[in-house]
Write an enzyme that holds these catalytic residues in place. Structure first.
Site, PDB file in Angstrom:
ATOM      1  N   LYS A 221       0.729  -7.444  45.841  1.00  0.00           N
ATOM      2  CA  LYS A 221       0.519  -7.260  44.390  1.00  0.00           C
ATOM      3  C   LYS A 221       1.443  -8.201  43.615  1.00  0.00           C
ATOM      4  O   LYS A 221       1.043  -8.803  42.619  1.00  0.00           O
ATOM      5  CB  LYS A 221       0.777  -5.795  44.006  1.00  0.00           C
ATOM      6  CG  LYS A 221       0.634  -5.554  42.520  1.00  0.00           C
ATOM      7  CD  LYS A 221       0.980  -4.137  42.079  1.00  0.00           C
ATOM      8  CE  LYS A 221       0.977  -4.045  40.557  1.00  0.00           C
ATOM      9  NZ  LYS A 221       1.504  -2.774  40.046  1.00  0.00           N
TER      10      LYS A 221
ATOM     11  N   ASP B 262       7.333  -4.302  28.531  1.00  0.00           N
ATOM     12  CA  ASP B 262       6.276  -3.423  28.090  1.00  0.00           C
ATOM     13  C   ASP B 262       4.989  -3.976  28.672  1.00  0.00           C
ATOM     14  O   ASP B 262       4.778  -5.185  28.675  1.00  0.00           O
ATOM     15  CB  ASP B 262       6.205  -3.410  26.558  1.00  0.00           C
ATOM     16  CG  ASP B 262       5.749  -2.054  26.071  1.00  0.00           C
ATOM     17  OD1 ASP B 262       6.479  -1.080  26.295  1.00  0.00           O
ATOM     18  OD2 ASP B 262       4.646  -1.957  25.496  1.00  0.00           O
TER      19      ASP B 262
ATOM     20  N   HIS C  67       0.503  -9.390  36.696  1.00  0.00           N
ATOM     21  CA  HIS C  67       0.994  -9.680  35.346  1.00  0.00           C
ATOM     22  C   HIS C  67       2.531  -9.646  35.325  1.00  0.00           C
ATOM     23  O   HIS C  67       3.182 -10.488  34.739  1.00  0.00           O
ATOM     24  CB  HIS C  67       0.414  -8.648  34.377  1.00  0.00           C
ATOM     25  CG  HIS C  67       0.579  -7.216  34.808  1.00  0.00           C
ATOM     26  ND1 HIS C  67       0.306  -6.790  36.091  1.00  0.00           N
ATOM     27  CD2 HIS C  67       1.037  -6.107  34.146  1.00  0.00           C
ATOM     28  CE1 HIS C  67       0.561  -5.497  36.186  1.00  0.00           C
ATOM     29  NE2 HIS C  67       1.012  -5.061  35.026  1.00  0.00           N
TER      30      HIS C  67
ATOM     31  N   THR D 261      14.565   0.616  32.155  1.00  0.00           N
ATOM     32  CA  THR D 261      13.265   1.273  32.347  1.00  0.00           C
ATOM     33  C   THR D 261      13.482   2.625  33.003  1.00  0.00           C
ATOM     34  O   THR D 261      14.459   2.825  33.727  1.00  0.00           O
ATOM     35  CB  THR D 261      12.309   0.427  33.216  1.00  0.00           C
ATOM     36  OG1 THR D 261      11.064   1.120  33.341  1.00  0.00           O
ATOM     37  CG2 THR D 261      12.842   0.162  34.619  1.00  0.00           C
TER      38      THR D 261
ATOM     39  N   GLU E 193      10.539   2.176  20.557  1.00  0.00           N
ATOM     40  CA  GLU E 193       9.180   1.649  20.712  1.00  0.00           C
ATOM     41  C   GLU E 193       8.437   1.657  19.393  1.00  0.00           C
ATOM     42  O   GLU E 193       8.009   2.708  18.932  1.00  0.00           O
ATOM     43  CB  GLU E 193       8.408   2.422  21.794  1.00  0.00           C
ATOM     44  CG  GLU E 193       8.321   1.573  23.054  1.00  0.00           C
ATOM     45  CD  GLU E 193       7.330   2.035  24.109  1.00  0.00           C
ATOM     46  OE1 GLU E 193       6.148   2.264  23.782  1.00  0.00           O
ATOM     47  OE2 GLU E 193       7.743   2.137  25.268  1.00  0.00           O
TER      48      GLU E 193
HETATM   49  P1  ITT Z   1       9.483   2.256  30.538  1.00  0.00           P
HETATM   50  O1  ITT Z   1       9.083   2.233  29.080  1.00  0.00           O
HETATM   51  O2  ITT Z   1      10.597   3.209  30.833  1.00  0.00           O
HETATM   52  O3  ITT Z   1       9.734   0.893  31.107  1.00  0.00           O
HETATM   53  P2  ITT Z   1       6.719   3.151  30.877  1.00  0.00           P
HETATM   54  O4  ITT Z   1       5.930   3.564  32.054  1.00  0.00           O
HETATM   55  O5  ITT Z   1       6.740   4.081  29.681  1.00  0.00           O
HETATM   56  O6  ITT Z   1       8.215   2.833  31.363  1.00  0.00           O
HETATM   57  P3  ITT Z   1       5.249   1.147  29.334  1.00  0.00           P
HETATM   58  O7  ITT Z   1       5.453   1.786  28.001  1.00  0.00           O
HETATM   59  O8  ITT Z   1       5.388  -0.339  29.433  1.00  0.00           O
HETATM   60  O9  ITT Z   1       6.269   1.718  30.421  1.00  0.00           O
HETATM   61  O10 ITT Z   1       3.834   1.602  29.886  1.00  0.00           O
HETATM   62  C1  ITT Z   1       3.115   0.847  30.742  1.00  0.00           C
HETATM   63  C2  ITT Z   1       2.043   1.716  31.379  1.00  0.00           C
HETATM   64  O11 ITT Z   1       0.943   0.865  31.711  1.00  0.00           O
HETATM   65  C3  ITT Z   1       2.533   2.328  32.672  1.00  0.00           C
HETATM   66  O12 ITT Z   1       3.065   3.631  32.490  1.00  0.00           O
HETATM   67  C4  ITT Z   1       1.239   2.347  33.525  1.00  0.00           C
HETATM   68  O13 ITT Z   1       0.503   3.494  33.229  1.00  0.00           O
HETATM   69  C5  ITT Z   1       0.496   1.117  33.008  1.00  0.00           C
HETATM   70  N1  ITT Z   1       0.828  -0.075  33.834  1.00  0.00           N
HETATM   71  C6  ITT Z   1       1.584  -1.147  33.485  1.00  0.00           C
HETATM   72  N2  ITT Z   1       1.717  -2.001  34.505  1.00  0.00           N
HETATM   73  C7  ITT Z   1       1.050  -1.463  35.525  1.00  0.00           C
HETATM   74  C8  ITT Z   1       0.843  -1.850  36.862  1.00  0.00           C
HETATM   75  O14 ITT Z   1       1.381  -2.935  37.380  1.00  0.00           O
HETATM   76  N3  ITT Z   1       0.115  -1.050  37.635  1.00  0.00           N
HETATM   77  C9  ITT Z   1      -0.429   0.091  37.158  1.00  0.00           C
HETATM   78  N4  ITT Z   1      -0.273   0.550  35.928  1.00  0.00           N
HETATM   79  C10 ITT Z   1       0.470  -0.222  35.101  1.00  0.00           C
END
Ligand code: ITT
Length: 183
Positions: free
Chosen positions: A161, A63, A166, A5, A34
């Site tokens: 948290k 994700d 999730h 990540t 992706e």
């Molecule tokens: P990686 O792909 O490098 O892991 P990313 O931030 O691009 O990082 P995702 O594609 O999974 O990851 O995007 C998930 C987004 O959803 C993340 O950037 C946040 O904006 C939101 N998100 C997910 N989990 C969250 C959480 O626990 N708290 C707040 N926002 C969250």
């Protein structure tokens, strides 16, 4: 366990969650494939399969996203892009005057082990707040209030948290599975 990540907020939480199972985390900033899909499980399964053989096992990739009921699940799989473009303020604007504020965070965590991929899922129900509050966490934490609470995720400590999130649910399942396999 290696975790692929670029999101430092995710990484901190994953480290705390799997640490409870005695699993150490090594961060890997590799690029993820992706695919476009409505399903976080499909997206993460493809990403993990593409990493088999290039990232040391066991490894995990996740994700996640925020699914808002009144917006038919938007931003869902596009949460990262929507956060970077319109952010919390933009989502609050879209939700201005909308009475149904139900939303859920979903996390799909894939484990690469023995040349195979297994996916674990976790969700937390809640609602979109009417204003951004708090400064801990990351992403949409300042506008998400988990069910049964009056504070946003950004008003909670990482430990609090990570008892209900999730990500905690998905990575606890993954860690239990991995810990049993490694015995
Ligand atoms: P990686 O792909 O490098 O892991 P990313 O931030 O691009 O990082 P995702 O594609 O999974 O990851 O995007 C998930 C987004 O959803 C993340 O950037 C946040 O904006 C939101 N998100 C997910 N989990 C969250 C959480 O626990 N708290 C707040 N926002 C969250």
């Amino acid at each position: 366990m290696h975790v692929v990540t670029r999101n430092q907020g995710k990484l901190r939480e994953i480290r705390a969650i799997v640490g409870r199972y005695g699993i150490d985390v090594v961060a890997v900033a590799a690029d993820k494939v992706e695919i476009q899909s409505d399903s976080l499980e499909d997206i993460v399964r493809h990403a993990a399969r593409a990493l088999l053989g290039s990232v040391p096992e066991p490894f995990a990739v996740e994700d996640s996203g925020l699914f808002i009921e009144a917006l038919n699940g938007f931003p869902g799989p596009y949460s990262s892009y929507v956060y970077r473009t319109i952010g919390c303020a933009g989502v609050l604007k879209l939700m201005d005057g909308v009475p149904n504020r139900r939303a859920r965070f979903v996390c799909a965590a894939a484990l690469g082990l023995g040349g195979e991929v297994r996916v674990f899922r976790g969700e937390v129900e809640g609602e979109v707040s009417t204003e951004a509050r708090g400064s801990s966490g990351f992403g949409f934490d300042p506008i998400f209030i988990p069910r049964g609470y009056s504070r946003t995720f950004a008003e909670m400590s990482l430990e609090e948290k990570c008892l209900i999130s999730h990500r905690a649910k998905a990575f606890s399942l993954l860690a239990e599975y991995l810990a049993a396999k490694l015995q």
